[in-house]
Design a protein around this motif. Structure first.
Motif, short mmCIF file in Angstrom:
data_model
loop_
_atom_site.label_atom_id
_atom_site.label_comp_id
_atom_site.label_asym_id
_atom_site.label_seq_id
_atom_site.Cartn_x
_atom_site.Cartn_y
_atom_site.Cartn_z
N GLU B 234 1.16 -0.99 0.12
CA GLU B 234 -0.51 0.21 0.25
C GLU B 234 1.24 1.25 -0.12
O GLU B 234 0.39 2.05 -1.33
CB GLU B 234 -1.29 -0.40 1.13
CG GLU B 234 -0.41 0.02 2.67
CD GLU B 234 0.11 -0.99 3.02
OE1 GLU B 234 0.22 -2.03 2.18
OE2 GLU B 234 0.44 -1.45 4.34
N ALA B 238 0.67 3.88 -3.22
CA ALA B 238 -0.50 5.61 -2.67
C ALA B 238 1.78 6.21 -3.30
O ALA B 238 0.75 7.10 -3.87
CB ALA B 238 -0.21 5.82 -0.93
N PHE B 250 -8.13 3.22 -4.64
CA PHE B 250 -7.84 3.29 -3.70
C PHE B 250 -8.82 2.27 -2.60
O PHE B 250 -8.66 1.80 -1.94
CB PHE B 250 -7.71 4.61 -2.85
CG PHE B 250 -6.45 4.65 -2.84
CD1 PHE B 250 -5.52 4.71 -2.41
CD2 PHE B 250 -6.05 6.32 -4.12
CE1 PHE B 250 -4.39 5.13 -2.46
CE2 PHE B 250 -5.01 6.39 -4.58
CZ PHE B 250 -4.28 5.82 -3.72
N ASN B 251 -10.52 2.23 -3.27
CA ASN B 251 -10.99 1.19 -2.91
C ASN B 251 -10.14 -0.27 -2.92
O ASN B 251 -10.77 -0.74 -1.19
CB ASN B 251 -12.50 1.08 -3.12
CG ASN B 251 -12.48 2.57 -3.26
OD1 ASN B 251 -13.15 2.91 -1.53
ND2 ASN B 251 -13.69 3.25 -3.65
N LEU B 253 -7.42 -1.57 -2.59
CA LEU B 253 -6.29 -1.21 -1.85
C LEU B 253 -6.64 -1.26 -0.78
O LEU B 253 -5.83 -1.20 0.71
CB LEU B 253 -5.50 0.15 -2.06
CG LEU B 253 -3.70 -0.12 -1.53
CD1 LEU B 253 -3.51 -1.27 -1.91
CD2 LEU B 253 -3.11 1.34 -2.55
N GLY B 254 -7.66 -0.37 -0.36
CA GLY B 254 -8.25 -0.76 1.61
C GLY B 254 -8.25 -1.71 2.20
O GLY B 254 -8.52 -2.05 2.75
N ASP B 255 -9.40 -2.35 0.63
CA ASP B 255 -9.91 -3.90 1.49
C ASP B 255 -8.93 -4.66 1.34
O ASP B 255 -9.24 -5.42 2.15
CB ASP B 255 -11.28 -3.89 0.31
CG ASP B 255 -12.28 -3.49 -0.08
OD1 ASP B 255 -13.22 -3.07 0.66
OD2 ASP B 255 -12.76 -3.62 -1.23
#
Lengths: 516, 516
Positions: B234, B238, B250-251, B253-255
């Motif tokens: 990440e 980023a 990014f959703n 990646l956030g998951d």
């Protein structure tokens, strides 16, 4: 190299952003004792400040008896910091006279816009006999301030150290080198560097700074500090030991680190994806820290808000204002606490028996049980609630409610599930309170007022009856308490909880007494 | 720049060092799904291996049905890795034929001493139609291997990627540049970089590598990986997004990141002071990881051991051999479990009634209660037990026991409290077991055998009756179980527990039945 720069450990000052500047005294004593054995030059013990609103702990104010005690135990130079925005020259006598002879250096946290004002302040501090450190924020944006570089010459002879602060945690070694070059061409002051660790670049940036002539470096134990935190003292010292031969008492260093273990487990500071995004895009991390630590918003919601800030979209569209056509005298607010799901069948019965009662869902968490009722239903979409709602309602076929959002503009942006888009409104204002407007409870209560409520029932506000509660839970509980109190002060509508609650300000009326 | 290199995410493979290569299937599916939306090129799913002793999980063996399932869900190239030390050319058919058409690249983890052997292996793999990756360890020491650089020319045409692995996590950007230069002058193979994060340099080292021509980079979600872990996927993404314009969902990646939250809280991987010291001094982190995660040795003990390793002192002096003059037929081993303190007064009575019985303290934890008894007492000083003993006996005036240490040389060094120095011995060997010799229980049991025990009582081996137990506790419990079993197999001396225990191999005999 290691003889050419000094180290300032600011664990207590910067770690205070997590502990609200209270630390167990035994911990502080252990910290002081360990630091005595380590090649650190200065210890920054916190702020000095005029009384500010709300509770801030011991190391935000640093009464002189405490500093005197630390002075008696420490063989280091001691430092406190002032917030330039809160302090004027006329306050200096009151703030600093009591700590003369105890504190060696006074630092000033400075917005680059107010460099001139800071210089006047620094002259006053200098006259009182303190060393003076400038901590100038936003180094990555200094070239955007028109007079900043030109005014640097006035720092000479006033500041002992002029810190470049990587406020966003987004600078790279090449940026450090570039900024040092610019600053050095305008002033002869000794330079310092305070690095944040959003991108895990605090070490390499600090070492690069020192290689390019910076003479003092900030660090904290475990990197404890606001948001993603700082350069870790133990990392700096381990590397100075192995690469540059600096002698380190690793037992003392191990003691210092171990002493903060419990706080690290509790607050979990350090970098993570939201901080990486804010850091690499130069977005302020104050909001991010609040979202991550207090509100437990999902990473995705935070990331979305950050992306929007970055793209200046702000994701903030104006929605139609919430202007209900008819009044609702009776309201039931359903919050996210356990009682709302535990007593769901009785609540369902209650609302069926009172079909003119409007339901406000402060959280979507317990909302799915009510999908088939005929009552008017309003959903509060704050923070990442729109996404939670999409998870709760995997099928919006049944959905006949409306959604409300806080007033424009919203920090976390505007996220409305597509299928409820035409049924979504924003409140014109949240005016019964001046605090915590950005919360589920504030939005729900304001919505009830807007509806003309005369009696408000609530359920699911349990006040975390399970102990021990986490600090996040305590923060939210305190917030709700303050909101209920503000509501009570500004409105004569009573709030009744249908189930016994730890919020003593709520009147109790048994749900079961209201059922036919 | 971002078009010029590829990313290999090896979360499952390297994270397996913490989970023993078992991961919840839902987590793996979430990981695959998230990665599908991210600009990552390869996913390394774990090892393939012949059956090894002891339990290793699904992703250490990667049966083809599992890989087939992942292949059906993933749009990435899939990778497995082989340990060169365990695999010969003749094993390739068995290991790799079942996964032909499923797996795209086979990597080989290579000790630089065996580069030649690895090249033969790689030729076999290449012939089977796989891409081949070389993961060559200890990049910081390559120049110490006489033929290594010269042999690099044989890698051309065999390996698709030649990874430089910063095994210790101690290289700096300038070292990366230097090693790249050396390698490039000897081979035209495409280069890769696998960075460890002990000094929080994985990002800057990886970016530096890419700037100097490296074409593939390893990373893992949350940096999950052995010891201090790796470059965080990440963080890399980023930064590539903000600094180089790479588009990132990014959703997704956030998951991916959120999916590993629970494992991070459980295993707490990431850098800390012991890993910083081992990294910056090029000391192997396998032992450190064991000390930190399983044995909960204090930071100070670990740091001391590391310092000694670094200074090659090894802190390993020869002590007089433990050669008891007389036999002790009856032995009581007191371990650190709760039962030993809960039943302390009865145990004290028991030993007073049997003054010819020798007491062996496997841990000093419960030892202080016995300071005044007349029985012979032996203290097992393993790991940081010497320091614990100093804390337990704040006053050694009463001390009349002797101390034993494991055989020379000792990984954790030799720490003997000063006041018991003349009464301290080492065992010549620990020979009843081949595993876990470096443990309290092994030392205590071997000491009992050396004393000529005919009957051994134990107390304080409770087997963690409280649930849930932590993974650390489970590891220690499994160890003790294995040691009791090994003891049982090699000796006909019976082990009796005086209090009911979860170790079923111990015979039970009630403490209270033995008291007058």
């Amino acid at each position: 190299m290691v003889d050419m720069f000094k180290i300032l450990d600011c664990t207590i000052r910067d770690g205070g952003y997590y502990t609200n500047w209270d630390f167990n005294k035994a911990l502080v004593d252990q910290y002081i004792e360990s630091m005595n054995k380590l090649p650190v030059d200065y210890l920054e013990i916190g702020y000095r400040s005029k009384p500010l609103q709300g509770y801030l702990g011991k190391y935000f104010y640093n009464p002189s008896y405490e500093l005197l005690d630390l002075k008696s135990k420490s063989n280091k130079k001691l430092v406190v910091i002032l917030n330039e925005k809160d302090v004027r020259v006329e306050h200096l006598d009151e703030l600093l006279t009591p700590i003369k002879g105890i504190i060696d250096m006074v630092r000033i946290a400075i917005d680059p816009e107010h460099l001139g004002r800071a210089i006047s302040l620094a002259e006053g501090i200098k006259k009182m006999g303190f060393e003076v450190g400038f901590n100038v924020m936003y180094m990555s944006k200094w070239n955007q301030y028109s007079n900043f570089m030109g005014d640097l010459k006035f720092v000479d002879g006033v500041a002992d150290y002029f810190y470049m602060v990587d406020s966003y945690g987004g600078v790279f070694p090449k940026d450090v080198i570039e900024t040092i070059g610019l600053v050095k061409s305008n002033t002869a002051v000794k330079l310092g560097f305070h690095g944040h660790n959003n991108l895990e670049l605090a070490l390499i940036n600090s070492l690069t700074a020192v290689e390019h002539g910076v003479e003092i470096i900030d660090s904290t134990v475990w990197g404890m500090g606001r948001g993603a935190g700082n350069l870790k003292t133990e990392l700096l010292l381990a590397v100075l030991n192995s690469k540059y031969g600096l002698s380190i008492d690793f037992n003392a260093l191990g003691d210092a680190v171990s002493a903060f273990d419990d706080l690290l487990r509790k607050y979990e500071w350090g970098t993570n994806l939201p901080y990486m995004i804010s850091g690499s895009n130069s977005l302020p991390q104050k909001d991010v820290m609040d979202w991550v630590t207090t509100r437990f918003y999902s990473f995705n919601s935070i990331i979305r808000a950050l992306q929007n800030q970055k793209e200046k979209v702000k994701d903030n569209e104006r929605l139609p204002l919430f202007e209900p056509q008819s009044k609702s005298k009776q309201i039931l607010i359903i919050a996210g606490g356990k009682s709302a799901s535990e007593h769901a069948s009785a609540v369902l019965e209650f609302v069926k028996q009172n079909e003119d009662m409007t339901i406000i869902h402060a959280s979507s968490k317990n909302a799915y049980s009510y999908k088939d009722i005929k009552n008017e239903q309003i959903f509060c979409l704050i923070g990442n609630e729109g996404r939670r709602m999409e998870k709760v309602f995997d099928d919006f076929g049944h959905f006949n409610g409306i959604c409300v959002l806080p007033p424009y503009p919203r920090k976390m942006g505007t996220y409305v599930p597509e299928l409820v888009y035409g049924r979504t409104f924003e409140l014109p204002a949240i005016d019964f309170t001046s605090d915590f407007k950005d919360s589920h409870t504030a939005l729900a209560l304001q919505t009830a007022l807007t509806l003309g409520a005369e009696k408000i029932y609530v359920i699911g506000y349990d006040g975390y009856q399970d102990v021990p509660i986490s600090s996040k839970e305590r923060t939210l509980t305190n917030e709700n308490e303050a909101l209920f109190a503000a509501f009570h002060d500004t409105s004569d509508v009573e709030l009744y909880t249908l189930i016994s609650s730890n919020y003593s300000i709520l009147k109790e009326q048994s749900l079961y007494s209201l059922l036919d």
